[in-house]
Design a protein around this motif. Structure first.
Motif, short mmCIF file in Angstrom:
data_model
loop_
_atom_site.label_atom_id
_atom_site.label_comp_id
_atom_site.label_asym_id
_atom_site.label_seq_id
_atom_site.Cartn_x
_atom_site.Cartn_y
_atom_site.Cartn_z
N SER A 102 22.07 25.74 0.81
CA SER A 102 22.62 24.51 1.10
C SER A 102 23.71 24.71 1.95
N ALA A 103 24.69 25.80 1.67
CA ALA A 103 25.71 25.89 2.41
C ALA A 103 25.49 26.22 3.80
N SER A 104 24.46 27.00 4.01
CA SER A 104 24.17 27.17 5.65
C SER A 104 23.68 25.83 6.29
N ALA A 105 22.75 25.26 5.41
CA ALA A 105 22.31 23.71 6.06
C ALA A 105 23.59 22.98 6.54
N VAL A 106 24.52 22.74 5.65
CA VAL A 106 25.66 21.95 5.92
C VAL A 106 26.65 22.56 6.73
N LEU A 107 26.74 23.86 6.77
CA LEU A 107 27.87 24.22 7.58
C LEU A 107 27.05 24.41 9.14
N LEU A 108 25.95 24.93 9.41
CA LEU A 108 25.39 24.98 10.87
C LEU A 108 25.15 23.56 11.18
N GLY A 109 24.55 22.73 10.17
CA GLY A 109 24.67 21.33 10.70
C GLY A 109 25.91 20.65 11.45
N SER A 110 26.96 21.14 10.75
CA SER A 110 28.28 20.96 11.14
C SER A 110 28.66 21.17 12.62
N VAL A 111 28.06 22.30 12.82
CA VAL A 111 28.24 23.09 14.24
C VAL A 111 27.57 22.08 15.15
N TRP A 112 26.27 21.88 14.73
CA TRP A 112 25.15 20.99 15.91
C TRP A 112 25.97 19.59 15.85
N LEU A 113 26.52 19.05 14.90
CA LEU A 113 27.23 17.75 15.10
C LEU A 113 28.37 17.95 15.88
N GLY A 114 29.23 18.96 15.99
CA GLY A 114 30.28 19.21 16.82
C GLY A 114 29.86 19.29 18.16
N LEU A 115 28.74 19.74 18.56
CA LEU A 115 28.22 19.94 19.90
C LEU A 115 27.90 18.69 20.23
N ALA A 116 27.19 17.89 19.57
CA ALA A 116 26.64 16.64 19.79
C ALA A 116 27.63 15.56 20.19
N GLU A 117 28.82 15.66 19.46
CA GLU A 117 30.12 14.92 19.58
C GLU A 117 30.62 15.32 21.08
N ALA A 118 30.63 16.47 21.39
CA ALA A 118 31.23 16.79 22.60
C ALA A 118 30.35 16.50 23.85
N ALA A 119 29.15 16.56 23.69
CA ALA A 119 28.33 16.08 24.68
C ALA A 119 28.37 14.55 24.82
#
Ligand SMILES: Cc1cc2nc3c(=O)[nH]c(=O)nc-3n(C[C@H](O)[C@H](O)[C@H](O)COP(=O)(O)OP(=O)(O)OC[C@H]3O[C@@H](n4cnc5c(N)ncnc54)[C@H](O)[C@@H]3O)c2cc1C
Length: 392
Positions: free
Chosen positions: A237-254
């Motif tokens: 779960s820590a991986s799912a949440v923390l990696l998901g938060s990286v993907w969200l950061g990239l999406a926000e930037a795009a």
């Protein structure tokens, strides 16, 4: 245990990360990507700001961030530099495991170093010969007079050469079956890492995740005995949440670049007279917004579900692991869609390198999302449970 070297407030740590994320991580992100080099500037600031110890609980002298709070900081950082965001996320997954599963004698050794920003932790679960199969190992601990010795040919050890320690899965002994795994806390100076290849990749170039031969001498308290339990209770779960938060950061930037493009068009149109009909790019941005909001909701619901089930019996159920797996696949897939839509809106200016609308680095970093761990492997794990589960 009484470790209290210094206490750092949640706000102070978050401020340090945000301040740097907004200014310097963005400043060096293109150089880090171009040169495929570790983001030294970002991490010397993050070390100084106390970001490496964010997850250390207050009773151990830390600021006691939750996974959700760290995820927010990771998203912030990933918007400026995907590699920096991913490194902070991967380090934080290792810290989450340590503070929840390590015995007190181990914590007495590692926590002060984490709080002083002296312990950047990497991970070596993937192994040459097994690749994305996290739940099996080829390498095994060998007993020595003082503890154990580990030799592992890791296939992808992000920032291993820059890390102060590497946490690695291994078989408990040479006689153990592949799935009987322990988690070895390999720390310098009793650990070495010899590169076994280059890291010249499409994206996430600053993570410097090359293959490496990891060797370590381990005293007994540096071996966490039951990786299956660590995986179910923390790592998944820590991986799912923390990696998901990286993907969200990239999406926000795009999405931000697409929005800036549309607003520039809006200003030009407004200068020529009243706007009667929004241009097609604005409609496309509205569509992008729908997908971005889905991704924000997926990440925030995943983080909330993690908080809600943390330390509960629910983590032993297939429903829990499948939900985390769904979250992993959804966040990594929605990111691709946001980036694709942003690229249609930004047009040539997004396609070209070196313009304010360039999407190259973000699009290449985003390509890592479905590979970490392979979405096919993740879906296969869910599919297995669906053969017997009663509800989706
Ligand atoms: C930027 C980045 C950083 C990383 N950092 C680390 C790190 O620090 N530590 C670490 O341990 N790992 C790390 N990894 C590795 C990562 O977590 C995966 O283990 C790795 O990407 C999987 O490699 P693979 O795609 O070659 O292998 P596989 O997962 O083996 O996939 C290869 C192909 O085979 C298919 N496949 C193979 N087996 C199955 C199966 N059983 N079911 C379904 N499909 C299957 C997949 O669909 C895929 O098409 C990193 C990866 C990236 C991209």
């Amino acid at each position: 245990m009484g470790i209290c070297l210094f206490t750092m407030t949640l706000e102070a740590a978050a401020e340090g990360i945000r301040g740097f994320g907004a200014e310097a991580a963005a400043e060096f992100a293109d150089a880090v990507d171009r040169e495929a080099r570790f983001p030294i500037e970002a991490f010397s600031e993050l070390r100084r700001a106390g970001a490496l110890g964010m997850l250390v609980p207050t009773e151990l002298g830390g600021p006691g961030f939750t996974i959700t709070e760290v995820a927010r900081e990771v998203t912030e950082l990933a918007q400026s530099c995907g590699s920096s965001g991913l490194i902070l996320a991967m380090h934080s997954i290792q810290v989450a495991i340590l503070v929840r599963h390590a015995p007190s004698e181990t914590l007495e050794r590692v926590v002060p170093q984490l709080l002083r920003g002296e312990l950047l932790l990497a991970n070596a679960n993937s192994e040459i010969g097994l690749y994305g199969d996290r739940r099996n190992s080829i390498c095994a601990l060998e007993p020595t007079d003082t503890g154990f010795r580990l030799e592992k040919r890791g296939s992808t050890i992000s920032y291993g050469e820059y890390a102060d320690g590497v946490l690695a899965t291994a078989r408990r002994s040479a006689e153990s079956p592949a799935h009987e795994q322990v988690f070895a806390i390999c720390l310098r100076p009793d650990m070495t890492l010899e590169p076994l290849g280059e890291w010249d990749t499409l994206g996430m170039r600053g993570t410097c995740s090359r293959a490496g031969l990891l060797t370590a001498e381990l005293s007994p308290e540096l071996v966490l005995d039951n990786y299956a339990d660590i995986f179910v209770r923390t790592s998944l779960s820590a991986s799912a949440v923390l990696l998901g938060s990286v993907w969200l950061g990239l999406a926000e930037a795009a999405a931000r670049k697409a929005h800036e493009t549309v607003r520039r068009t809006g200003r030009k149109l407004a200068a020529a007279g009243p706007i009667t009909q929004p241009p097609l790019a604005a409609v496309r941005l509205a569509e992008l917004g729908v997908v971005l909001h889905q991704l924000r909701e997926v990440v925030s619901a995943g983080a909330a579900y993690n908080e809600q089930t943390w330390d509960s019996e629910a983590v032993n159920e297939w429903r829990f692991s499948s939900r985390m797996d769904n979250f992993k696949v959804a966040s990594s897939t929605l990111l691709q869609e946001v980036v694709h839509r942003a690229s249609q809106i930004c047009g040539m200016a997004g396609f070209q390198n070196g313009t304010p609308s360039s999407l190259g680095r973000i699009a290449r970093d985003a390509a890592a999302a479905p590979l970490m761990v392979s979405n096919d492997r993740t879906l296969e794990a869910v599919a297995r449970t669906l053969l017997v589960r009663k509800e989706l």
